[in-house]
Design an enzyme around this catalytic site. Structure first.
Site, PDB file in Angstrom:
ATOM      1  N   ASP A 143     -57.997 -58.686 -28.646  1.00  0.00           N
ATOM      2  CA  ASP A 143     -56.898 -59.439 -29.252  1.00  0.00           C
ATOM      3  C   ASP A 143     -55.679 -58.525 -29.236  1.00  0.00           C
ATOM      4  OD1 ASP A 143     -58.613 -61.548 -29.774  1.00  0.00           O
ATOM      5  OD2 ASP A 143     -59.105 -60.824 -31.786  1.00  0.00           O
TER       6      ASP A 143
ATOM      7  N   ASP B 121     -63.704 -71.991 -31.521  1.00  0.00           N
ATOM      8  CA  ASP B 121     -63.628 -71.083 -32.658  1.00  0.00           C
ATOM      9  C   ASP B 121     -64.369 -71.754 -33.808  1.00  0.00           C
ATOM     10  OD1 ASP B 121     -62.061 -69.302 -31.250  1.00  0.00           O
ATOM     11  OD2 ASP B 121     -60.167 -70.059 -32.032  1.00  0.00           O
TER      12      ASP B 121
END
Length: 250
Positions: A130, A11
């Site tokens: 997500d 990330d």
């Protein structure tokens, strides 16, 4: 039977690798180029690069950094974050990405998935989902986990598969960063509902968690970040232990 894939995830925020818990409490975790090279050396099957604030900051993915990482590695490389047009996807593949991952932009305009698949091939079109369990349902979230949508996770997974996605990257926000294990229930549901590969993400904390997701769901890949970044689980050891359990890995 498809061999299972062990995938390392970076990330990226402000050009650095970061890691959070449940999508918040973001901490710095290292230099992306050094980590990418380390993961290749350790035997990761694939690398995922997610520019986690590109959508919220309304900007494109860090293409220079993508190009630099791609020049240093020789494993499949998926890039996501802030991709909202076919042209941006093409630019990232030109910069060295093997696959592009879309999330929020596909929720706003599902046809984007088909547009990317048409020009780059389905194998390049990854949809990141997500998801969060609330009130007895798994819901899809957008904008890096900030906005709840009205989309049911399994139904959305089926829709993107029909639109031409070649792979789904499924992250449980409830499990993310907790190291308590993958969300086996929703992973099994999604992987059972579509005929494309599903990568499980969110919650990896031990070798046992990988064994569980590979034996109890049809996920063909499992992704981890912090346990690899901080050396809590080594990729060679993980693969050897999975083989010892008769799980076929690359």
């Amino acid at each position: 039977m498809l061999k299972k894939r062990v995938i390392a995830c970076m990330d990226i925020q402000n050009g650095e690798v970061v890691k959070g818990i449940n999508f918040v409490d973001i901490q710095r975790a290292g230099d992306p180029i050094a980590l990418a090279k380390r993961y290749v050396d350790e035997g990761a099957d694939e690398l995922v690069f997610l520019d986690i604030t590109a959508t919220v900051e309304n900007r494109k993915t860090l293409i220079g950094l993508v190009s630099e990482i791609a020049s240093q590695i020789n494993i499949p490389f998926t890039v996501g974050g802030g991709i909202s047009t076919q042209e941006q996807a093409i630019d990232l593949v030109r910069a060295g990405a093997d696959k592009v991952s879309v999330n929020s932009a596909a929720i706003k305009r599902p046809k984007l998935v088909s547009e990317i698949a048409e020009v780059l091939g389905s194998q390049c079109a990854v949809v990141a989902i997500d998801t969060k369990y609330e009130d007895g349902e798994w819901w899809v979230y957008s904008a890096g986990g900030r906005i709840k949508t009205a989309l049911n996770t399994v139904e959305w997974a089926k829709q993107v598969a029909n639109l031409g996605a070649g792979e789904i990257l499924l992250t449980s926000m409830n499990n993310d960063g907790t190291k308590a294990g993958f969300a086996l229930d929703i992973t099994a549901e999604v992987a059972g509902a579509v005929n494309i590969p599903v990568i499980a993400s969110g919650g990896a904390g031990s070798i046992e968690h990988f064994a569980d997701v590979f034996t109890k769901t049809k996920a063909t890949g499992a992704l981890a970040a912090s346990i690899f970044h901080y050396g809590e689980v080594s990729i060679p050891q993980l693969k050897q232990e999975l083989r010892n359990k008769n799980i076929s890995v690359r």
